[in-house]
Scaffold this motif. Structure first.
Motif, short mmCIF file in Angstrom:
data_model
loop_
_atom_site.label_atom_id
_atom_site.label_comp_id
_atom_site.label_asym_id
_atom_site.label_seq_id
_atom_site.Cartn_x
_atom_site.Cartn_y
_atom_site.Cartn_z
N ALA A 113 80.78 10.35 25.07
CA ALA A 113 79.89 9.70 26.03
C ALA A 113 78.32 9.94 25.78
O ALA A 113 78.21 11.00 25.52
CB ALA A 113 80.35 9.45 27.50
N ILE A 114 77.68 8.94 25.92
CA ILE A 114 76.47 8.96 25.91
C ILE A 114 76.14 8.48 27.38
O ILE A 114 76.47 7.54 27.98
CB ILE A 114 75.50 8.12 24.95
N ILE A 115 75.25 9.57 28.07
CA ILE A 115 74.87 9.19 29.49
C ILE A 115 73.39 9.17 29.75
O ILE A 115 72.61 9.78 29.18
CB ILE A 115 75.32 10.26 30.34
N THR A 116 73.00 8.26 30.72
CA THR A 116 71.63 7.88 30.72
C THR A 116 71.10 8.64 32.02
O THR A 116 71.88 8.89 32.87
CB THR A 116 71.17 6.55 30.88
N VAL A 117 69.90 9.13 31.92
CA VAL A 117 69.23 9.95 33.07
C VAL A 117 67.75 9.34 33.33
O VAL A 117 67.19 8.70 32.44
CB VAL A 117 69.05 11.15 33.00
N PRO A 118 67.18 9.42 34.48
CA PRO A 118 65.70 8.96 34.57
C PRO A 118 65.04 9.82 33.64
O PRO A 118 65.13 10.99 33.64
CB PRO A 118 65.42 9.28 36.07
N ALA A 119 63.91 9.06 33.11
CA ALA A 119 63.01 9.80 32.33
C ALA A 119 62.34 11.29 32.97
O ALA A 119 61.91 12.33 32.40
CB ALA A 119 61.60 8.79 31.91
N GLU A 131 77.32 18.82 32.57
CA GLU A 131 78.50 19.38 33.16
C GLU A 131 79.41 18.33 33.85
O GLU A 131 80.51 18.61 33.76
CB GLU A 131 77.93 20.52 34.18
N ALA A 132 78.79 17.46 34.33
CA ALA A 132 79.48 16.56 35.09
C ALA A 132 80.56 15.91 34.19
O ALA A 132 81.53 15.72 34.24
CB ALA A 132 78.69 15.55 35.85
N GLY A 133 79.88 15.46 32.92
CA GLY A 133 80.58 14.91 31.87
C GLY A 133 81.69 15.82 31.30
O GLY A 133 82.94 15.29 31.38
N ALA A 134 81.39 17.03 31.20
CA ALA A 134 82.21 18.12 30.85
C ALA A 134 83.61 18.08 31.71
O ALA A 134 84.84 18.43 31.47
CB ALA A 134 81.93 19.47 30.50
N ILE A 135 83.37 18.21 33.01
CA ILE A 135 84.31 18.24 34.17
C ILE A 135 85.04 17.07 34.06
O ILE A 135 86.38 17.03 34.47
CB ILE A 135 83.58 18.22 35.77
N ALA A 136 84.55 15.76 33.76
CA ALA A 136 85.26 14.81 33.60
C ALA A 136 86.14 14.54 32.18
O ALA A 136 86.90 13.43 32.31
CB ALA A 136 84.36 13.32 33.84
N GLY A 137 85.96 15.31 31.61
CA GLY A 137 86.76 15.52 30.23
C GLY A 137 85.89 14.51 29.04
O GLY A 137 86.68 13.97 28.36
N LEU A 138 84.57 14.67 29.38
CA LEU A 138 84.03 13.76 28.28
C LEU A 138 82.75 14.96 27.77
O LEU A 138 81.94 15.48 28.30
CB LEU A 138 83.00 12.73 28.94
N GLU A 139 82.96 14.80 26.42
CA GLU A 139 81.66 15.46 25.63
C GLU A 139 80.63 14.55 25.52
O GLU A 139 80.75 13.41 25.13
CB GLU A 139 82.24 15.58 24.21
N VAL A 140 79.54 15.14 26.31
CA VAL A 140 78.39 14.26 26.48
C VAL A 140 77.42 14.66 24.96
O VAL A 140 76.71 15.33 24.84
CB VAL A 140 77.48 14.74 27.36
N VAL A 141 77.72 13.45 24.18
CA VAL A 141 77.19 13.53 22.74
C VAL A 141 75.48 13.68 22.68
O VAL A 141 74.90 14.28 22.26
CB VAL A 141 77.66 12.22 21.91
N ARG A 142 74.92 12.72 23.93
CA ARG A 142 73.50 12.85 24.02
C ARG A 142 73.40 12.25 25.35
O ARG A 142 74.25 11.69 26.03
CB ARG A 142 72.82 11.79 23.10
N ILE A 143 72.10 13.02 25.85
CA ILE A 143 71.60 12.30 27.21
C ILE A 143 70.33 11.47 26.57
O ILE A 143 69.48 12.15 26.01
CB ILE A 143 71.29 13.56 28.04
N ILE A 144 70.56 10.28 27.31
CA ILE A 144 69.07 9.60 26.91
C ILE A 144 68.55 9.17 28.24
O ILE A 144 69.02 8.89 29.13
CB ILE A 144 69.28 8.36 25.88
N ASN A 145 66.98 9.02 27.91
CA ASN A 145 66.51 8.35 29.22
C ASN A 145 66.60 6.89 29.45
O ASN A 145 66.77 6.11 28.80
CB ASN A 145 64.89 8.59 28.75
N GLU A 146 66.87 6.54 30.73
CA GLU A 146 67.00 5.18 31.09
C GLU A 146 66.06 4.29 30.61
O GLU A 146 66.59 3.22 29.88
CB GLU A 146 67.10 5.04 32.52
N PRO A 147 64.73 4.42 30.41
CA PRO A 147 63.90 3.34 29.77
C PRO A 147 64.09 3.34 28.43
O PRO A 147 63.97 2.22 27.77
CB PRO A 147 62.36 3.90 30.21
N THR A 148 64.62 4.36 27.77
CA THR A 148 64.74 4.44 26.41
C THR A 148 65.90 3.47 26.10
O THR A 148 65.83 2.58 25.16
CB THR A 148 65.07 5.62 25.76
N ALA A 149 67.03 3.65 26.83
CA ALA A 149 68.27 2.74 26.66
C ALA A 149 67.82 1.33 27.12
O ALA A 149 68.11 0.38 26.24
CB ALA A 149 69.25 3.22 27.81
#
Ligand code: AMP
Length: 588
Positions: A113-119, A131-149
Motif C-alpha cells: 500500500a501507499i498511505i498518505t499523511v498530512p504534510a 508500523e500501523a501498515g505492517a501490523i495490518a499485514g501491508l508493506e507500506v511501499v511509500r508514505i506520501i503527503n496528502e497535498p501531494t496526493a
C-alpha cells in the motif's frame, strides 16, 4: 503484477483506491467508499470498524475510539473496555478493514500500500503510520503527503511545471499547502493550517443559534440537556449541507421539549446569507493561512497555476467564492473532495507499478448553466447580468438553487431564461430555454427560488418556486450539453448580424437593441405603438442617467407594462404621463 492500493488514512474518514484499466477508482462497499475512522469493541468484545463503531460512539464511549490519527506518534495508550492499545494498533484495524474491502473487490490478496499523511506529520508520526501498515499485514511501499496526493489526482498526466495550492478543509482540521510539480516530481513548498478548525465549528455555530432560539422564543431550557443538544447538532449539520446547494434550509425538529405538559416543536429557517455571516470569521482565518503559505513559499497569488479543493467543507460555496476573489480564478473541486487524496495515492501506486499515464475518470459538466437577472455589468446597472448556477467542471449529477427577488411591487410574472456559457452578460451566452412564470402579487423583493438539477446525460431539470406561496413551474431541457455549440453560435450570430446590417440599416440604425425580460415591450399585444415608442425612448435614456434615476425609470417601465397587460388603461395613461415628464426633462 501485484496491485498496490492507495490509502487516505484520515482523522474522520478513510478511503482506499486502486488503478483499474488505467483509471484510479475508489473501492466502495455498498457505500460511497467512505469508511469512518472509528474503532470499537461490540458488547461481545469483538472489534468493529467504521459505521458500526461510529454508531455506538455516543452510547458506549468507553468501548469506542474516534480520531486516533491525532494520537499517532505518541505513546498514549488507548483503553477500550479495559484492553490497552497503541495508536498504531488502532490505526491497523482501520487499515485491515480497507485492505479487506479492496481484496473483496479486486479478488486477489493484497500486501502493498501507499498511505498518505498530512504534510506537517513528523518523522515519529510517519513511522507510526508505517508500523500501523505492517501490523495490518501491508508493506507500506511509500508514505506520501496528502497535498501531494491531491495534486497528483489532478495533474498526473500534465508534464508542465505547475504550482498548485491545495486548500483542505475537513470536519475538524484545516490545511493549506503549496506544491510544485516539475518533471513528475512533486515537492511541498509550504504547508500551514489549523488543526482545530473545520466543519464541526460551523455545525456548532448553527447549533448555538438554534439553542438560543429555543431558549428565547420557545422558552425551553436546552443548553444543559445533552440529548437535545445532540439533536440540534445533527439538525445543524444537515442544514449546513443543505445550504451548500440551496439558499434556505428549513430545520424542523418535532417534540424538542415540553411546556405545561404539551409538546413543543422547533421550526426554524436559516438562509445561506445568515450562515455565511456566522462563519465569516473562520473563513477569514483560513484566508490568513493562505497568505502565510504564499509568504512561506515566497510566491504571489498570481504565481499559483491551480487551486484544488479537498475535504468535505470545501463544498460550502463561500469557500470557493473567497478563493476566487483572492486569486481571480475558480478553484477546482470536480474530483470529489472527500475522495481526492485516496485517488491521488492510487495514482502514485500506478506510477510505482509502471503505469504512468493513469488518470481519474470524471463525469463533469463541460458547460456552465445559469440564468439572467437585474444586476451590474462593468459597474453599470444591467438587466441581463448572467448568474451561473452550475459551473463548468462541476461533478455530475449536480444540483444547485439560488434565490432571486422580484423587482417591482405586485409583479405579475417573470421570464425565467436559461443560458449556457461563461460571459458576464447573459445575452453573450447561449439561451437554451425560456419559461414564463406567473407570480402572486406581492411587494418588490419577494423571493423566487430557482433550482437546477443536471444529470450525467445532460438532462437539465429546472424548477422555479415562489417562496411565499410554494407555487412553482417545472421545465426539462433534454439535451443541455448539445443544445448549441458555442462555435456554431458565434458563427451564426456573425452571419445574422451581417445579413441584418446589409438589409436593415434604414430600419433600426446600427445598434441592435436586444430584447430582454425587462425591456421587451414589442412582444406584448397589449401595448400600443405609442406606448412602445415611449418605452423605447426611455430605454435609450438608461445609459445617460444616474443609478437612482435609472431605477425610477425601470420601475415606471415595468409598471406600465404590467398595467397594459392587465388592461388598466387609466393607470397606463397616468404612468405614461409620469414617464413623459421625465423624458421631457431630459430632452430639454
Ligand atoms: P472530511 O473531514 O473531509 O470528511 O469532511 C467532513 C466535513 O465536511 C463535515 O463537517 C461535513 O459536515 C462537511 N461536509 C460534507 N459535505 C458537505 C456539504 N455538502 N456542505 C458543507 N459541508 C459538508
Amino acid at each position: 503484477m501485484e496491485p498496490i492500493i492507495g490509502i487516505d488514512l484520515g482523522t474522520t474518514n478513510s478511503e482506499v483506491a486502486c488503478i483499474i484499466d488505467s483509471n484510479a477508482r475508489i473501492i466502495e462497499n455498498g457505500d460511497r467508499g467512505i469508511l469512518p475512522s472509528c474503532v470499537g469493541l461490540d458488547p461481545d468484545g469483538k472489534i468493529i470498524v467504521g459505521v458500526e463503531a461510529k454508531n455506538q460512539a455516543v452510547i458506549a464511549p468507553e468501548r469506542t475510539i474516534l480520531s486516533v490519527k491525532r494520537l499517532m506518534g505518541s505513546d498514549d495508550k488507548i483503553v477500550l473496555d479495559g484492553n490497552a492499545y497503541l495508536p498504531q494498533e488502532i490505526s491497523a484495524f482501520i487499515l485491515k478493514a480497507l485492505k479487506a474491502r479492496a481484496e473483496k473487490d479486486i479478488g486477489k490478496p493484497i500486501s502493498k500500500a501507499i498511505i498518505t499523511v498530512p504534510a506537517y506529520f513528523t518523522d515519529a508520526q510517519r513511522q507510526a503510520t508505517r508500523e500501523a501498515g505492517a501490523i495490518a499485514g501491508l508493506e507500506v511501499v511509500r508514505i506520501i503527503n496528502e497535498p501531494t496526493a491531491a495534486a497528483l489526482a489532478y495533474e498526473n498526466t500534465n508534464s508542465e511545471t505547475r504550482k498548485i495550492l491545495v486548500y483542505d478543509l475537513g470536519g475538524g482540521t484545516f490545511d493549506v499547502s503549496i506544491v510544485k510539480i516539475e518533471n513528475k516530481i512533486v515537492e511541498v513548498l509550504a504547508s500551514t493550517g489549523d488543526n482545530k478548525l473545520g466543519g464541526d465549528d460551523f455545525d456548532r455555530k448553527i447549533m448555538d443559534a438554534l439553542a438560543d432560539h429555543c431558549e428565547t422564543n420557545l422558552k425551553l431550557k436546552v443548553k444543559d440537556n445533552l440529548t437535545i443538544m445532540a439533536r440540534l447538532r445533527r439538525a445543524a449539520e444537515k442544514a449546513k449541507i443543505t445550504l451548500s446547494a440551496e439558499p434556505y434550509a428549513k430545520i424542523e425538529e418535532d417534540h424538542i421539549g415540553k411546556k405545561l405538559l404539551k409538546a413543543v416543536h422547533l421550526s426554524y429557517e436559516l438562509s445561506r446569507t445568515q450562515f455565511e455571516e456566522m462563519i465569516e470569521e473562520d473563513v477569514t482565518k483560513t484566508n490568513d493561512a493562505v497568505s502565510k503559505a504564499l509568504k512561506d513559499a515566497s510566491l504571489l497569488p498570481s504565481d499559483i497555476d491551480k487551486i484544488i479543493l479537498v475535504g468535505g467543507s470545501t463544498r460550502i460555496p463561500r469557500i470557493s467564492s473567497m478563493l476566487e476573489e483572492r486569486f481571480g480564478k475558480k478553484p477546482h473541486g470536480e474530483i470529489d473532495p472527500d475522495l481526492c487524496v485516496a485517488l491521488g495515492a492510487a495514482m502514485q501506486s500506478g506510477r510505482e507499478m509502471g503505469m504512468d499515464n493513469s488518470s481519474v475518470l470524471l463525469d463533469v459538466t463541460p458547460y456552465t448553466f445559469g440564468t439572467s437577472a437585474v444586476g451590474e455589468l462593468n459597474g453599470m446597472p444591467a438587466m441581463t447580468m448572467f448568474v451561473p448556477l452550475i459551473h463548468r467542471n462541476t461533478k455530475l449529477p449536480a444540483r444547485r438553487s439560488e434565490a432571486f427577488g422580484t423587482i417591482v411591487d405586485n409583479q405579475i410574472g417573470t421570464d425565467i431564461r436559461i443560458f449556457q456559457g461563461e460571459k458576464p452578460d447573459a445575452l453573450d451566452n447561449i439561451e437554451i430555454g425560456m419559461y414564463k412564470f406567473k407570480l402572486t402579487k406581492a411587494p418588490a423583493g419577494s423571493v423566487i427560488v430557482l433550482n437546477f438539477d443536471l444529470d450525467i446525460n445532460g438532462i437539465l431539470k429546472i424548477r422555479a418556486v415562489e417562496k411565499m406561496s410554494g407555487k412553482h413551474v417545472d421545465a426539462v431541457i433534454e439535451n443541455a450539453f448539445s443544445a448549441f455549440d458555442e462555435k456554431e453560435m458565434v458563427a451564426s450570430r456573425k452571419k445574422i448580424d451581417s445579413e441584418w446590417s446589409e438589409g436593415n440599416e434604414d430600419i433600426l440604425g446600427t445598434d441592435f437593441q436586444p430584447q430582454t425580460e425587462d425591456n421587451d415591450t414589442s412582444s406584448s399585444q397589449d401595448i400600443t405603438p405609442e406606448t412602445a415608442s415611449i418605452l423605447e425612448k426611455s430605454a435609450a435614456l438608461l445609459d445617460t442617467v444616474t443609478d437612482e434615476e435609472k431605477d425610477d425609470i425601470i420601475n415606471l417601465m415595468e409598471d406600465i407594462r404590467d398595467a397594459a397587460e392587465e388592461k388598466r388603461e387609466d393607470d397606463v395613461k397616468k404612468l405614461i404621463g409620469e414617464l413623459e415628464d421625465i423624458l421631457y426633462y431630459y430632452q430639454d
